[in-house]
Write an enzyme that holds these catalytic residues in place. Structure first.
Site, mmCIF file in Angstrom:
data_model
loop_
_atom_site.group_PDB
_atom_site.id
_atom_site.type_symbol
_atom_site.label_atom_id
_atom_site.label_comp_id
_atom_site.label_asym_id
_atom_site.label_seq_id
_atom_site.Cartn_x
_atom_site.Cartn_y
_atom_site.Cartn_z
ATOM 1 N N GLU A 102 13.265 17.095 -63.628
ATOM 2 C CA GLU A 102 14.699 17.251 -63.084
ATOM 3 C C GLU A 102 15.699 17.757 -63.933
ATOM 4 O O GLU A 102 16.631 18.281 -63.294
ATOM 5 C CB GLU A 102 14.816 16.087 -62.402
ATOM 6 C CG GLU A 102 13.879 15.264 -61.605
ATOM 7 C CD GLU A 102 13.608 16.122 -60.152
ATOM 8 O OE1 GLU A 102 14.349 17.051 -60.136
ATOM 9 O OE2 GLU A 102 13.216 15.352 -59.410
ATOM 10 N N HIS A 138 9.190 9.438 -67.602
ATOM 11 C CA HIS A 138 8.324 9.800 -66.443
ATOM 12 C C HIS A 138 7.253 8.738 -66.471
ATOM 13 O O HIS A 138 6.690 8.442 -67.450
ATOM 14 C CB HIS A 138 7.609 11.112 -66.471
ATOM 15 C CG HIS A 138 7.109 11.780 -65.367
ATOM 16 N ND1 HIS A 138 5.802 11.329 -64.677
ATOM 17 C CD2 HIS A 138 7.786 12.529 -64.388
ATOM 18 C CE1 HIS A 138 5.771 11.932 -63.673
ATOM 19 N NE2 HIS A 138 6.636 12.648 -63.223
HETATM 20 N N1 COA Z 1 17.252 6.223 -69.203
HETATM 21 C C1 COA Z 1 17.129 5.127 -70.017
HETATM 22 N N2 COA Z 1 16.077 4.411 -70.227
HETATM 23 C C2 COA Z 1 15.008 4.842 -69.523
HETATM 24 C C3 COA Z 1 14.691 5.884 -69.077
HETATM 25 C C4 COA Z 1 16.023 6.751 -68.637
HETATM 26 N N3 COA Z 1 16.042 7.998 -68.010
HETATM 27 N N4 COA Z 1 13.509 5.996 -68.462
HETATM 28 C C5 COA Z 1 13.022 4.861 -68.958
HETATM 29 N N5 COA Z 1 13.686 4.108 -69.698
HETATM 30 C C6 COA Z 1 13.465 2.960 -70.239
HETATM 31 C C7 COA Z 1 13.620 1.865 -69.140
HETATM 32 O O1 COA Z 1 15.194 1.048 -69.072
HETATM 33 C C8 COA Z 1 12.620 0.610 -69.595
HETATM 34 O O2 COA Z 1 12.996 -0.150 -70.737
HETATM 35 P P1 COA Z 1 13.097 -1.622 -70.351
HETATM 36 O O3 COA Z 1 11.857 -2.060 -70.272
HETATM 37 O O4 COA Z 1 13.791 -2.216 -71.710
HETATM 38 O O5 COA Z 1 14.279 -2.033 -69.185
HETATM 39 C C9 COA Z 1 11.674 1.455 -70.103
HETATM 40 O O6 COA Z 1 12.185 2.792 -70.663
HETATM 41 C C10 COA Z 1 10.424 1.889 -69.380
HETATM 42 O O7 COA Z 1 10.928 2.185 -67.900
HETATM 43 P P2 COA Z 1 10.122 2.056 -66.516
HETATM 44 O O8 COA Z 1 11.249 1.936 -65.401
HETATM 45 O O9 COA Z 1 9.183 1.152 -66.618
HETATM 46 O O10 COA Z 1 9.329 3.520 -66.418
HETATM 47 P P3 COA Z 1 8.717 3.953 -65.210
HETATM 48 O O11 COA Z 1 7.423 4.639 -65.602
HETATM 49 O O12 COA Z 1 8.640 2.861 -64.100
HETATM 50 O O13 COA Z 1 9.805 4.758 -64.600
HETATM 51 C C11 COA Z 1 11.360 6.562 -63.983
HETATM 52 C C12 COA Z 1 9.784 6.308 -64.752
HETATM 53 C C13 COA Z 1 11.146 8.260 -63.686
HETATM 54 C C14 COA Z 1 11.537 5.920 -62.969
HETATM 55 C C15 COA Z 1 12.194 6.604 -65.379
HETATM 56 O O14 COA Z 1 11.869 7.041 -66.328
HETATM 57 C C16 COA Z 1 13.708 6.738 -64.849
HETATM 58 O O15 COA Z 1 14.467 5.962 -64.228
HETATM 59 N N6 COA Z 1 13.984 8.042 -65.196
HETATM 60 C C17 COA Z 1 15.408 8.447 -64.829
HETATM 61 C C18 COA Z 1 15.495 8.958 -63.233
HETATM 62 C C19 COA Z 1 14.797 10.338 -63.316
HETATM 63 O O16 COA Z 1 14.876 11.326 -64.099
HETATM 64 N N7 COA Z 1 13.749 10.430 -62.265
HETATM 65 C C20 COA Z 1 13.208 11.684 -61.969
HETATM 66 C C21 COA Z 1 11.587 11.542 -62.418
HETATM 67 S S1 COA Z 1 10.969 13.114 -62.150
#
Ligand code: COA
Length: 372
Positions: free
Chosen positions: A309, A255
């Site tokens: 979620e 998140h």
């Molecule tokens: N699975 C695998 N790796 C994950 C992850 C997940 N669910 N969530 C974050 N990471 C990793 C990313 O790959 C990234 O690593 P990298 O820099 O080596 O590529 C790192 O953690 C940071 O992620 P980032 O995308 O910068 O974090 P964010 O704050 O922008 O993203 C979300 C937050 C929710 C978009 C992200 O955690 C995600 O995609 N989660 C899965 C989708 C989900 O459950 N969405 C519902 C949200 S309530």
């Protein structure tokens, strides 16, 4: 030239709100000062709606009045009901809902969003979804029942059967927990659109478009798919390692705001333990444990936890919703947050117009077409 560009707007404060407060480092969420744990235990979805729209929890009389207003507002215009029946049966219900909300606004004069319109649209979203769902499954539309509350009426319209008290309770808690969450992507979209002084239908149509993305509200159906594909707890480790190798993200984890456990995930986990099929809960619980172990192993610096979620998916599955109804059911709840944010934006509006740092070519001369 340097700029203040922040990718993903992380950490930027672009609005003020008195609605919900997300304290990500501590894993705390409050609605107008009330802890989400207390509200989930002691309130109904309608009480939360009142809290967001009016600023305070209602008295008994105020709550009865709101319930009556919501029940009366469930009548959807016939042309929109007809459209619900005509949409392609294979349409994603999130797309159907977005289209039907937009259709509700068509033909109406441009009007500043107000509370009565906010209530009306909130009341009609479950009806629109049920109308589309019944039509796509070849079933007759079931009219809303004025004596049922928002949650029970939604489940009743979808299936034609009265939900059990356990189903109503589970969905009621889910709807409370998802009602608002600071400036998430779809709420931000709604506020940006509202800031142009357009109508409520335009704001909500845009918000619903943002909600369905897999990085936002589109995650829970993918959570159930992941659990189903994993199949057994013994398979979780190998399946997830392969997913990592394909550079896939694990749905239901991570998140932007929470660097501790999402408090909603904790409440939904306990609710799922009480209400879900024990075999499904056991599998989900083990999948969660494996995911957290592997995520902490592979991204130790990121502090990735279970998000809302993951167990939302288990709860929505347990109350009998098909997978593709998970995201639009999130919208049934978030309508309260969207509309409250839109009204809050309009109470002290300035059009949202940020800047972009230009990184394209330096100034150049247009050549005649034969010289290019
Ligand atoms: N699975 C695998 N790796 C994950 C992850 C997940 N669910 N969530 C974050 N990471 C990793 C990313 O790959 C990234 O690593 P990298 O820099 O080596 O590529 C790192 O953690 C940071 O992620 P980032 O995308 O910068 O974090 P964010 O704050 O922008 O993203 C979300 C937050 C929710 C978009 C992200 O955690 C995600 O995609 N989660 C899965 C989708 C989900 O459950 N969405 C519902 C949200 S309530």
């Amino acid at each position: 030239m340097s700029s203040n560009f922040v990718k993903g707007l992380e950490g930027l404060v672009v609005a003020q709100t008195a609605l919900s407060r997300v304290e990500g480092q501590m894993g705390r969420l409050t609605y107008r000062g009330y802890a989400i744990h207390d509200l989930a235990r002691q309130a109904t979805f309608e009480e939360i709606a009142y809290l967001f729209w009016q600023g305070e929890l209602p008295t008994r009389a105020q709550l009865d009045d709101l319930k009556m207003q919501l029940a009366h507002a469930r009548m959807v215009p016939p042309n929109v009901m007809q459209l619900a029946r005509q949409l392609p049966k294979e349409a994603d219900p999130s797309d159907a809902l977005r289209t039907l909300v937009s259709a509700l606004g068509a033909g109406k004069p441009l009007q500043k969003p107000d509370l009565s319109e906010a209530m009306m649209l909130t009341a009609q979203v479950p009806v629109l979804l049920a109308a589309f769902h019944r039509a796509r499954t070849g079933a007759e539309f079931i009219p809303p029942r004025g004596d049922l509350d928002h949650t029970a009426n939604y489940l009743y319209m979808l299936s034609g059967e009265m939900p059990t008290p356990a189903q109503s309770k589970a969905l009621n808690v889910y709807l409370i927990l998802l009602a608002d969450h600071g400036l998430n992507a779809s709420t931000f979209a709604a506020r940006v659109i509202a800031s142009t002084l357009t109508d409520l239908y335009a704001c909500i149509t845009g918000a619903l478009g943002a909600l369905k993305g897999p990085l936002h509200g589109g995650a829970p159906s993918r959570v159930i798919e992941m659990i189903e594909k994993i199949g057994t707890k013994e398979n979780a480790d190998a399946w997830m390692r392969e997913a990592f190798a394909r550079k896939e993200r694990l749905m239901g984890f991570g998140h932007r705001m929470y660097k501790a456990e999402d408090p909603r995930a904790e409440i939904l986990r306990e609710l799922a333990r009480e209400t879900a099929d024990p075999a499904l809960f056991d599998l989900a619980f083990n999948v969660e444990a494996t995911a957290l172990r592997l995520l902490h192993e592979s991204k130790p610096a990121e502090r990735i936890y279970t998000n809302v979620e993951f167990y939302s998916a288990v709860i929505l599955h347990s109350v009998g919703l098909p997978k593709d109804m998970f995201t639009p059911t999130f919208a049934v709840s978030r309508m309260v947050g969207y509309t409250a944010h839109i009204l809050e934006q309009l109470a002290d509006n300035r059009i949202m117009r940020p800047d972009a740092e230009y990184i394209g070519p330096a100034p150049r001369v247009v050549k005649k077409i034969e010289d290019r």
